[in-house]
Design a protein around this motif. Structure first.
Motif, PDB file in Angstrom:
ATOM      1  N   UNK A  54       7.250  20.417 -50.600  1.00  0.00           N
ATOM      2  CA  UNK A  54       5.968  20.304 -49.928  1.00  0.00           C
ATOM      3  C   UNK A  54       5.971  19.407 -48.716  1.00  0.00           C
ATOM      4  N   UNK A  55       7.139  18.822 -48.401  1.00  0.00           N
ATOM      5  CA  UNK A  55       7.250  18.015 -47.198  1.00  0.00           C
ATOM      6  C   UNK A  55       7.038  16.525 -47.384  1.00  0.00           C
ATOM      7  N   UNK A  56       6.812  16.087 -48.629  1.00  0.00           N
ATOM      8  CA  UNK A  56       6.703  14.643 -48.860  1.00  0.00           C
ATOM      9  C   UNK A  56       8.076  14.011 -48.734  1.00  0.00           C
ATOM     10  N   UNK A  57       8.122  12.837 -48.110  1.00  0.00           N
ATOM     11  CA  UNK A  57       9.399  12.182 -47.853  1.00  0.00           C
ATOM     12  C   UNK A  57       9.439  10.774 -48.429  1.00  0.00           C
ATOM     13  N   UNK A  58      10.642  10.317 -48.620  1.00  0.00           N
ATOM     14  CA  UNK A  58      10.869   8.939 -49.033  1.00  0.00           C
ATOM     15  C   UNK A  58      12.241   8.532 -48.506  1.00  0.00           C
ATOM     16  N   UNK A  59      12.301   7.330 -47.937  1.00  0.00           N
ATOM     17  CA  UNK A  59      13.571   6.852 -47.407  1.00  0.00           C
ATOM     18  C   UNK A  59      13.883   5.495 -48.008  1.00  0.00           C
ATOM     19  N   UNK A  60      15.153   5.171 -48.035  1.00  0.00           N
ATOM     20  CA  UNK A  60      15.593   3.886 -48.563  1.00  0.00           C
ATOM     21  C   UNK A  60      15.091   2.752 -47.677  1.00  0.00           C
ATOM     22  N   UNK A  61      14.878   1.605 -48.275  1.00  0.00           N
ATOM     23  CA  UNK A  61      14.385   0.452 -47.524  1.00  0.00           C
ATOM     24  C   UNK A  61      15.325   0.086 -46.373  1.00  0.00           C
ATOM     25  N   UNK A  63      16.844   1.856 -44.335  1.00  0.00           N
ATOM     26  CA  UNK A  63      16.739   2.718 -43.151  1.00  0.00           C
ATOM     27  C   UNK A  63      15.290   3.008 -42.782  1.00  0.00           C
ATOM     28  N   UNK A  64      14.361   2.416 -43.499  1.00  0.00           N
ATOM     29  CA  UNK A  64      12.951   2.675 -43.247  1.00  0.00           C
ATOM     30  C   UNK A  64      12.585   2.261 -41.827  1.00  0.00           C
ATOM     31  N   UNK A  65      11.854   3.143 -41.150  1.00  0.00           N
ATOM     32  CA  UNK A  65      11.461   2.894 -39.775  1.00  0.00           C
ATOM     33  C   UNK A  65      12.494   3.332 -38.756  1.00  0.00           C
ATOM     34  N   UNK A  66      13.684   3.690 -39.222  1.00  0.00           N
ATOM     35  CA  UNK A  66      14.758   4.126 -38.318  1.00  0.00           C
ATOM     36  C   UNK A  66      15.191   5.566 -38.569  1.00  0.00           C
ATOM     37  N   UNK A  67      15.182   5.988 -39.831  1.00  0.00           N
ATOM     38  CA  UNK A  67      15.626   7.330 -40.194  1.00  0.00           C
ATOM     39  C   UNK A  67      14.426   8.178 -40.607  1.00  0.00           C
ATOM     40  N   UNK A  68      14.487   9.450 -40.233  1.00  0.00           N
ATOM     41  CA  UNK A  68      13.437  10.404 -40.616  1.00  0.00           C
ATOM     42  C   UNK A  68      14.088  11.672 -41.132  1.00  0.00           C
ATOM     43  N   UNK A  69      13.628  12.132 -42.284  1.00  0.00           N
ATOM     44  CA  UNK A  69      14.134  13.375 -42.854  1.00  0.00           C
ATOM     45  C   UNK A  69      13.096  14.468 -42.627  1.00  0.00           C
ATOM     46  N   UNK A  70      13.591  15.665 -42.323  1.00  0.00           N
ATOM     47  CA  UNK A  70      12.694  16.800 -42.122  1.00  0.00           C
ATOM     48  C   UNK A  70      13.386  18.065 -42.594  1.00  0.00           C
ATOM     49  N   UNK A  71      12.607  19.115 -42.800  1.00  0.00           N
ATOM     50  CA  UNK A  71      13.210  20.371 -43.225  1.00  0.00           C
ATOM     51  C   UNK A  71      12.642  21.520 -42.405  1.00  0.00           C
ATOM     52  N   UNK A  72      13.522  22.463 -42.106  1.00  0.00           N
ATOM     53  CA  UNK A  72      13.134  23.671 -41.383  1.00  0.00           C
ATOM     54  C   UNK A  72      13.256  24.820 -42.377  1.00  0.00           C
ATOM     55  N   UNK A  73      12.152  25.221 -42.936  1.00  0.00           N
ATOM     56  CA  UNK A  73      12.186  26.226 -43.989  1.00  0.00           C
ATOM     57  C   UNK A  73      12.613  27.602 -43.472  1.00  0.00           C
ATOM     58  N   UNK A  74      12.386  27.866 -42.199  1.00  0.00           N
ATOM     59  CA  UNK A  74      12.775  29.154 -41.637  1.00  0.00           C
ATOM     60  C   UNK A  74      14.294  29.277 -41.514  1.00  0.00           C
ATOM     61  N   UNK A  75      14.956  28.112 -41.404  1.00  0.00           N
ATOM     62  CA  UNK A  75      16.409  28.126 -41.194  1.00  0.00           C
ATOM     63  C   UNK A  75      17.182  27.548 -42.383  1.00  0.00           C
TER      64      UNK A  75
END
Length: 122
Positions: A54-61, A63-75
């Motif tokens: 559903x697009x909810x994200x969580x990152x490790x402390x 890397x927080x504020x520096x790394x972003x995860x995203x997904x391209x469902x079409x690809x």
């Protein structure tokens, strides 16, 4: 057999950016949360970021504020945008599908791919 193919790593100076990509099959990608892990020399593999279907994200402390995860469902691809890179971010980065455990942690589900090397150095 599930294939996880990571790409986008390289050598970058401190403060620089990289964008990692991970491709897998539609049947795997569409039904599962995805995660990025990394393993530095002499250290255990650690979870860096996850993204649910559903697009909810969580990152490790770390890397927080520096790394972003995203997904391209079409690809059927998940990305990790890494900014303000530090030497301690140097590691081999892996992706995997992940499943939530009852204790709130996330566990990888499949055999690891080859990973992509990220080296942060001046």
């Amino acid at each position: 057999q599930v294939q996880l193919v990571e790409s986008g790593g390289g050598l970058v100076q401190p403060g620089g950016s990289l964008r990692l990509s991970c491709a897998t099959s539609n049947s795997i990608f569409s039904a599962n949360a995805m995660g990025w892990y990394r393993q530095a020399p002499g250290k255990e593999r650690e979870l860096v970021a996850i993204i649910t279907t559903g697009g909810m994200t969580n990152v490790a402390d770390s890397v927080k504020g520096r790394f972003t995860i995203s997904r391209d469902n079409a690809k059927n691809t998940v990305h990790l945008q890494m900014n303000s890179l530090k030497p301690e971010d140097t590691a081999v980065y892996y992706c995997n599908t992940v499943r939530a455990a009852s204790d709130g942690t996330w566990n990888p589900m499949w055999r690891w791919g080859q990973g992509t090397q990220v080296t942060v150095s001046s």
